[in-house]
Design a protein around this motif. Structure first.
Motif, short mmCIF file in Angstrom:
data_model
loop_
_atom_site.label_atom_id
_atom_site.label_comp_id
_atom_site.label_asym_id
_atom_site.label_seq_id
_atom_site.Cartn_x
_atom_site.Cartn_y
_atom_site.Cartn_z
N ALA A 121 26.56 -3.71 -30.33
CA ALA A 121 26.46 -2.67 -31.34
C ALA A 121 24.98 -2.58 -31.83
N LYS A 122 24.57 -2.48 -33.05
CA LYS A 122 23.24 -2.76 -33.62
C LYS A 122 22.18 -2.01 -32.99
N ALA A 123 21.35 -2.80 -32.10
CA ALA A 123 20.27 -2.31 -31.66
C ALA A 123 20.61 -1.11 -30.31
N ALA B 62 22.86 -16.08 -34.36
CA ALA B 62 22.00 -15.71 -35.20
C ALA B 62 22.55 -15.40 -36.39
N ASN B 63 23.81 -15.43 -36.69
CA ASN B 63 24.51 -15.36 -37.96
C ASN B 63 24.47 -16.59 -38.91
N GLY B 64 23.91 -17.83 -37.90
CA GLY B 64 23.94 -19.12 -38.48
C GLY B 64 22.83 -19.82 -38.32
N HIS C 62 29.91 -18.76 -36.66
CA HIS C 62 29.72 -17.43 -35.92
C HIS C 62 30.22 -16.37 -36.78
N TYR C 63 29.94 -15.24 -36.74
CA TYR C 63 30.29 -14.04 -37.21
C TYR C 63 30.69 -12.82 -36.16
N HIS C 64 31.96 -12.30 -36.31
CA HIS C 64 32.19 -11.37 -35.31
C HIS C 64 32.86 -10.24 -36.18
N GLY C 65 32.41 -9.96 -37.39
CA GLY C 65 33.16 -8.76 -37.93
C GLY C 65 33.88 -9.39 -39.19
N TRP C 66 34.56 -8.45 -39.79
CA TRP C 66 34.89 -8.71 -41.34
C TRP C 66 36.53 -8.72 -41.28
N ASN D 52 32.48 2.34 -32.70
CA ASN D 52 31.56 2.48 -33.64
C ASN D 52 30.85 1.36 -34.19
N THR D 53 31.53 0.40 -34.56
CA THR D 53 30.84 -0.80 -35.10
C THR D 53 31.11 -1.93 -34.29
N GLY D 54 30.38 -2.92 -34.44
CA GLY D 54 30.61 -4.13 -33.70
C GLY D 54 31.99 -4.76 -34.12
N THR D 55 32.47 -4.73 -35.56
CA THR D 55 33.48 -5.31 -35.92
C THR D 55 34.89 -4.81 -34.97
N GLU D 56 34.94 -3.28 -34.83
CA GLU D 56 35.64 -2.74 -33.90
C GLU D 56 35.89 -3.02 -32.59
N ALA D 57 34.61 -3.19 -32.06
CA ALA D 57 34.30 -3.63 -30.64
C ALA D 57 34.92 -5.11 -30.45
N VAL D 58 34.53 -5.89 -31.38
CA VAL D 58 35.01 -7.25 -31.16
C VAL D 58 36.67 -7.30 -30.91
N GLN D 59 37.33 -6.40 -31.77
CA GLN D 59 38.73 -6.32 -31.76
C GLN D 59 39.24 -5.82 -30.56
N THR E 131 32.01 -16.12 -28.47
CA THR E 131 30.74 -16.86 -28.91
C THR E 131 29.53 -15.73 -29.13
N GLU E 132 28.97 -16.02 -30.22
CA GLU E 132 27.22 -15.56 -30.30
C GLU E 132 26.58 -16.29 -29.20
N PRO E 133 25.88 -15.74 -28.41
CA PRO E 133 25.15 -16.38 -27.44
C PRO E 133 23.94 -17.28 -28.13
N PHE F 130 31.20 -12.55 -24.92
CA PHE F 130 29.84 -12.99 -25.63
C PHE F 130 29.64 -11.76 -26.50
N ASP F 131 29.57 -12.13 -27.80
CA ASP F 131 29.30 -11.16 -28.89
C ASP F 131 27.88 -11.05 -28.98
N GLU F 132 27.35 -10.01 -28.38
CA GLU F 132 25.83 -9.51 -28.30
C GLU F 132 25.42 -8.62 -29.25
N VAL F 133 26.33 -8.62 -30.40
CA VAL F 133 26.19 -7.39 -31.42
C VAL F 133 24.56 -7.38 -31.86
N ILE F 134 23.98 -8.75 -32.08
CA ILE F 134 22.73 -8.99 -32.45
C ILE F 134 21.87 -9.19 -31.27
N THR F 135 22.09 -10.00 -30.25
CA THR F 135 21.19 -10.16 -29.12
C THR F 135 21.04 -9.16 -28.20
C1 LIG Z 1 27.41 -11.00 -34.01
C2 LIG Z 1 28.07 -9.89 -34.72
N1 LIG Z 1 29.19 -9.40 -34.50
C3 LIG Z 1 29.82 -8.54 -35.11
C4 LIG Z 1 29.11 -7.91 -36.08
C5 LIG Z 1 29.86 -6.81 -36.64
O1 LIG Z 1 29.51 -5.35 -36.34
P1 LIG Z 1 29.44 -4.29 -37.78
O2 LIG Z 1 28.67 -4.80 -38.86
O3 LIG Z 1 28.88 -3.25 -36.98
O4 LIG Z 1 30.89 -4.24 -38.03
C6 LIG Z 1 28.22 -8.45 -36.57
C7 LIG Z 1 27.70 -7.68 -37.67
O5 LIG Z 1 26.39 -8.23 -38.27
C8 LIG Z 1 27.23 -9.51 -36.04
O6 LIG Z 1 26.18 -9.93 -36.34
#
Ligand SMILES: Cc1ncc(COP(=O)(O)O)c(C=O)c1O
Length: 435
Positions: free
Chosen positions: A274-276, A218-220, A149-153, A121-128, A213-215, A246-251
């Motif tokens: 995730a996201k888009a 975007a978060n930095g 780099h941000y990969h969820g909380w 459902n969320t990027g955080t979950e998919a990263v895990q 990695t975020e390719p 590759f964490d393509e949650v944004i890209t």
């Molecule tokens: C690159 C990246 N990975 C993971 C996440 C986490 O996604 P979510 O907020 O849907 O849990 C984000 C959220 O901004 C993100 O930008």
């Protein structure tokens, strides 16, 4: 100074609702990053295409796009029709339905090199999920991530996200409640530096399960990978028996339909989306080589979730992807993003304002006070954030809603009319800062 520049941006109603919200909702916001947004956390009544309507009567041109997902804007007829049609057939089954394999097949079709997909459902979950797949597949425990780099909380990965220049390059927790034991297997490296990755593989021989990695960073600050860097990461992982993620949650579905797989021609083992992907509904996916899902298929590990593959989000994703797939959609969005950057550079040059914009197509950042493109998150720390904060507030008075961190998200409903609004608002913002 123009009349518009003197105009006060009233947040009386938003502030009142926020005060009420704080009495019941801890923080008064639902995600921590929304808490300190100036001039107040805004309350919105509705969204239409690229516009948001707030409770103080403003119609705001939106370049936040819900922090990325709203690639088709709000109230998009294709998403509405797909979701509405599904609503009458069921919200969630907790069981299989055709929409799952249909979307999985569509993803395999549009994401180069992808053979298997899983949904959450969320990027955080998919990263895990991706980290777990990598660990189960390799039988190793260590995870490499990069500064900024941000990969969820979650605790194992929310380290060295926001830093001060003097902070060492080692896992730094981002907040309270993160016991060291939970990120003890996480290694932090500087980005855009293949030698650092080679060293880590030497130092922790046979222990590194994966590199994430975020390719595009975007978060930095939207730093771009240097030529050959992403390919180099994938190759180093292959050489050392680790999984590349590759964490393509944004890209993903933003810089191209196929994300960096398409525009850079790189094929990591796994990618996270995730996201888009679902245009504003909650959906995430891990996608990649069949082999990287082996540990799941042979029962060595599991992936679970009550709402995984819920038909509403999947219907929204199919509608989003089919809409984005139409000829010219990405060209139009990329041209719009470039036009905004040209506007910003044109007005800043005219006013002698030092800044740079960095990014790719539909996601870029503006950095004040520097004129060299940052290579890494640490380079962005030299930028003047206070100047950006003033610029952002001036843009808000000019009717343009921006994120607090300098990032702009462009979507398919931003057109020429919106460019004219940006042009006027940017001119006014620089005029104010000069005067
Ligand atoms: C690159 C990246 N990975 C993971 C996440 C986490 O996604 P979510 O907020 O849907 O849990 C984000 C959220 O901004 C993100 O930008």
């Amino acid at each position: 100074m123009s009349a518009a520049a003197k105009q006060i941006f009233s947040v009386a109603n938003s502030s009142q609702l926020h005060a009420r919200s704080c009495r019941a909702l801890a923080l008064g916001v639902s995600s921590g990053l929304r808490r300190h947004i100036a001039p107040a956390p805004l309350f919105f009544e509705r969204g239409e295409g690229p516009y948001l309507f707030d409770v103080d009567g403003h119609k705001l041109l939106d370049y936040t796009l819900g922090w990325g997902p709203l690639i088709l804007g709000n109230n998009h007829p294709a998403i509405n029709a797909a979701v509405t049609a599904q609503l009458s057939r069921g919200y969630t089954f907790g069981a299989q339905h055709r929409g799952e394999y249909e979307l999985a097949e569509l993803l395999i079709d549009v994401l180069p090199g992808v053979e298997r997909v899983i949904f959450s459902n969320t990027g955080t979950e998919a990263v895990q999920a991706a980290l777990r797949l990598a660990r189960a597949y390799t039988g190793r425990t260590k995870v490499v991530k990069f500064e900024g780099h941000y990969h969820g909380w979650l605790n194992n990965i929310l380290v060295s996200y926001r830093l001060k220049p003097a902070d060492p390059c080692q896992p730094m927790p981002a907040c309270g409640g993160q016991p060291e034991a939970e990120y003890a297997e996480t290694l932090v490296l500087p980005w855009n530096d293949l030698a650092a990755v080679e060293n880590a593989f030497r130092q922790f021989q046979g222990q590194i399960a994966c590199i994430i990695t975020e390719p595009i960073l975007a978060n930095g600050g939207c730093c771009l990978p240097e030529p050959g860097y992403l390919q180099g990461l994938v190759e180093l992982c292959r050489q050392h028996g680790a999984v590349s993620i590759f964490d393509e949650v944004i890209t993903g579905f933003r810089i191209a339909l196929g994300g960096v797989r398409e525009c850079e021609g790189v094929r990591p083992d796994l990618s996270v989306y995730a996201k888009a992907l679902a245009g504003g509904l909650a959906l995430s996916a891990v996608a990649g080589r069949a082999e990287a899902f082996q540990a799941l298929e042979d029962g060595r590990t599991i992936h679970a979730g009550t709402y995984n593959g819920n038909p509403i989000s999947l219907a929204a994703a199919r509608a989003t992807i089919e809409t984005l797939r139409a000829p010219g959609v990405f060209d139009g969005m990329h041209a719009h993003g470039q036009a905004i950057r040209d506007i910003i550079h044109c007005h800043s040059a005219a006013r002698g304002v030092k800044l740079i914009t960095v990014g790719l197509g539909t996601v870029f950042s503006i950095h004040f006070g520097i004129d060299q493109a940052p290579r890494t998150y640490r380079d962005t720390l030299a930028a003047d954030d206070s100047q950006y904060r003033r610029f952002r507030l001036a843009m808000l008075r000019g009717g343009v809603h921006l994120l607090p961190d300098g990032r702009w998200y462009v979507g398919a409903t931003h057109g020429d009319q919106e460019l004219a609004i940006v042009d006027a608002a940017v001119e006014q913002a620089f005029q104010e800062s000069a005067g």
